[in-house]
Design an enzyme around this catalytic site. Structure first.
Site, PDB file in Angstrom:
ATOM      1  N   GLY A  50      28.228  70.555  32.908  1.00 62.46           N
ATOM      2  CA  GLY A  50      27.609  71.830  33.232  1.00 62.46           C
ATOM      3  C   GLY A  50      26.130  71.810  33.511  1.00 62.46           C
ATOM      4  N   THR A  52      23.702  70.688  31.768  1.00 64.78           N
ATOM      5  CA  THR A  52      23.029  69.423  31.480  1.00 64.78           C
ATOM      6  C   THR A  52      23.109  68.499  32.695  1.00 64.78           C
ATOM      7  OG1 THR A  52      23.643  69.635  29.142  1.00 64.78           O
ATOM      8  CG2 THR A  52      22.901  67.475  29.886  1.00 64.78           C
ATOM      9  N   LYS A 152      31.607  59.109  13.317  1.00 67.79           N
ATOM     10  CA  LYS A 152      32.653  58.333  12.632  1.00 67.79           C
ATOM     11  C   LYS A 152      32.690  56.911  13.175  1.00 67.79           C
ATOM     12  CE  LYS A 152      37.639  58.009  11.901  1.00 67.79           C
ATOM     13  NZ  LYS A 152      38.950  58.699  11.923  1.00 67.79           N
ATOM     14  N   HIS A 308       0.815  77.922 -13.061  1.00 72.60           N
ATOM     15  CA  HIS A 308       2.079  77.503 -13.669  1.00 72.60           C
ATOM     16  C   HIS A 308       3.157  78.577 -13.511  1.00 72.60           C
ATOM     17  CE1 HIS A 308      -0.023  74.049 -15.103  1.00 72.60           C
ATOM     18  NE2 HIS A 308      -0.814  74.754 -15.885  1.00 72.60           N
ATOM     19  N   GLY A 342      -8.457  76.742 -11.102  1.00 70.96           N
ATOM     20  CA  GLY A 342      -7.402  75.835 -10.678  1.00 70.96           C
ATOM     21  C   GLY A 342      -6.114  76.535 -10.301  1.00 70.96           C
ATOM     22  N   GLU A 365      -6.717  75.778  -6.034  1.00 71.93           N
ATOM     23  CA  GLU A 365      -5.882  74.733  -5.439  1.00 71.93           C
ATOM     24  C   GLU A 365      -5.405  75.110  -4.033  1.00 71.93           C
ATOM     25  OE1 GLU A 365      -5.110  71.786  -6.448  1.00 71.93           O
ATOM     26  OE2 GLU A 365      -5.432  71.699  -8.610  1.00 71.93           O
TER      27      GLU A 365
END
Length: 550
Positions: A50, A52, A152, A308, A342, A365
């Site tokens: 097609g 492609t 496969k 944290h 921090g 940070e």
């Protein structure tokens, strides 16, 4: 159903497989012209389908239409092209076996050494909002069959599913063909590709089923807040797929290995663009996600500072502030400046120069936002280690979140405030709060969702002033919130993510001068808790829902 019997003595070894014949059928045509030109230069015969085939011909490369191989025209609007023994026998033949080579010769079928396939744009079609019939047409059938068959048979065939691998294929031509280890790697990528694709299709069908009969899983009664949550349809099989984005220096600790994977249709921190600073770490991503989620719980300009995975401070802009996002940051930072050192910051509005001037003198940070004003970015770039990230356009959380446990996963709908309606709250003690206090209670209730349980958050004028988090009993969380607030506790409002099991926790807040409380209610000792608030003359509201965050 069992497969063919395996007799190792019948096999001959194949390591490097020359590329003499290729089948190419791709939806994503990036790099296609360069690939086929490289193949043609090496004398590789190219078979295609097609659009492609047309693109290959347009690139000036000779191409054989697949219909010439099958002797059957593409039909049913392209639904049937490659589903034919003339194609699949040429892919699945194990050329290490003399019997397979003989059968191909008897059938007049030539083998393929290379298959290049990527699948119909299913996810993109769903994301575009297309109608179901259009989405269904983008469910690839022949493509996955080609990919799986080639993968496969990696002992004999190289399968390529991404344009990112085209350069490797071109390089292999100069080396005499593809090596076995390369073909095995490509096969693994191919199976991951089809698994991800099928997972997206399965997820879309699950959503369609849930939407088709939303009444099939009724929600519980409004007062059943401490029982089962609203039901929804979860798929019988959960396909979890993501693509490796990068490996990280280490995980939560330096002895742990780590990586980040991205969901193909995600719009969160995993898809954020890093503009500046050190490489992101595992902990940076965890804290960054918590910060972004906290900031985006609010429609108003908001900033969350996380350490944290817990908030050091959350705030919305002060009314009439000249620079809303800078105001929100200053107010959030004031909650707990020591812990903010921090930390990770997220803003739900572009970072302005005024906000940048505040952030630059605070060790941070990560700073995450939808955008950075140019002068703000230039200033923040002077902090060489500060990580600056922009979120993808249309940031959103997935509707369902997963957590891995040993042996499986937990799944749940995301906890968020899509339709918070404080008019549904129940006043159970004290006089009704005025609008200003109700605004603070609503802010505290939203901000409390971001705090790890047991969670207590004190707030004043749209900013947190004290946070108690992650304690194993609610009394300790109350003490922690009051301790961090100090004098600011007096006159503030408090939110609790779950009910007070006894009056003792509430009494800690009342003794500190908290002026109003919002909590889910639902304890067997609610009357005891209500009586304590009533005695203190403090307004207390029940929301009828909790917001645990473990």
């Amino acid at each position: 159903m069992s497969g063919p019997q395996h007799d190792p003595s019948l096999y001959t070894h194949r390591d490097t497989v020359p590329i003499t014949r290729a089948l190419i059928s791709v939806s994503d045509k990036r790099g296609l012209a360069e690939l086929v030109q490289g193949l043609a230069t090496s004398g590789v015969e190219i078979v295609s389908t097609g659009s492609t085939a047309k693109a290959i011909a347009d690139a000036g490369v000779a191409v054989t239409e697949v219909s010439s191989v099958t002797g059957f025209p593409e039909s049913l609007d392209g639904r049937v092209k490659t589903l034919h023994p003339g194609v699949h026998a040429g892919i699945l033949a194990d050329l290490r076996l003399e019997s397979h080579r003989t059968q191909l010769a008897d059938l007049g079928i030539r083998p393929f050494d290379l298959v290049v396939v990527n699948l119909y744009p299913f996810r993109e079609t769903v994301a575009s909002g297309a109608e179901p019939d259009a989405v269904i047409e983008q469910i690839d059938i022949g493509g996955p069959a080609l990919v799986r068959a080639s993968a496969k048979n990696f002992a004999n065939v190289a399968i390529v599913v991404s344009p990112n691998r085209y350069d490797d294929i071109i390089a292999s031509l100069a080396e005499g063909g593809t090596r076995l280890d390369v073909r095995r790697t490509l096969a693994a990528e191919a199976f991951a590709h089809t698994a991800s694709y099928d997972g997206a299709v399965a997820g879309w069908f699950a959503e369609q089923l849930a939407a088709a009969d939303p009444g099939a899983f009724p929600a519980p009664a409004p007062d059943a807040f401490d029982g089962p949550g609203a039901h929804r349809s979860f798929p019988e099989t959960l396909a979890v797929s993501a693509e490796l984005s990068s490996t990280l220096r280490y995980g939560e600790n330096s002895h742990q290995q780590a990586a980040i994977y991205t969901s193909p249709d995600g719009h969160g921190i995993a898809q954020a663009t890093q503009l500046h600073g050190k490489e992101m770490s595992y902990n940076n991503y965890v804290d960054g996600d918590a910060a972004v989620r906290a900031a985006y719980d609010f429609a108003e300009p908001a900033v969350a500072i996380i350490k944290h995975a817990n908030p050091c401070g959350i705030a919305v802009a002060a009314p009439n502030a000249p620079d809303a996002i800078a105001s929100a940051h200053a107010r959030a930072h004031a909650c707990d400046p020591v812990s903010a050192f921090g930390g990770v910051i997220a803003a739900n509005r572009p970072v302005t120069l005024a906000m940048a001037e505040s952030v630059k003198d605070i060790f941070t940070e990560v700073l995450i936002a939808p955008a950075f004003e140019s002068d703000a970015f230039e200033l923040l770039k002077t902090k060489k280690n500060l990580r600056l990230l922009t979120l993808p356009e249309g940031y959103r959380r997935e509707d369902t979140e997963l957590r891995q446990i040993s042996g499986g996963f937990l799944a749940q709908t995301v906890d968020r405030f899509d339709e918070l309606d404080r008019s549904r709250w129940t006043l159970v003690a004290g006089d009704a709060a005025d609008e200003t206090m109700l605004d603070d209670l609503e802010f505290a209730w939203k901000a409390c969702r971001s705090v790890k349980s047991n969670a207590i958050l004190l707030a004043s004028h749209g900013a947190s002033v004290g946070v108690g988090m992650g304690q194993v009993n609610r009394v300790d969380s109350c003490h922690l919130a009051v301790s961090r607030a100090g004098d600011r506790a007096r006159g503030s409002v408090a939110a609790s993510d779950a009910f007070f099991p006894f009056a003792d926790g509430l009494e800690v807040l009342l003794e500190a001068g908290v002026a109003a409380v919002v909590q889910p209610g639902g304890s067997v000792r609610d009357e005891e808790v209500i009586a304590a608030a009533q005695k203190a003359g403090v307004a207390m509201y029940f929301t009828g829902e909790r917001h645990f965050f473990h």
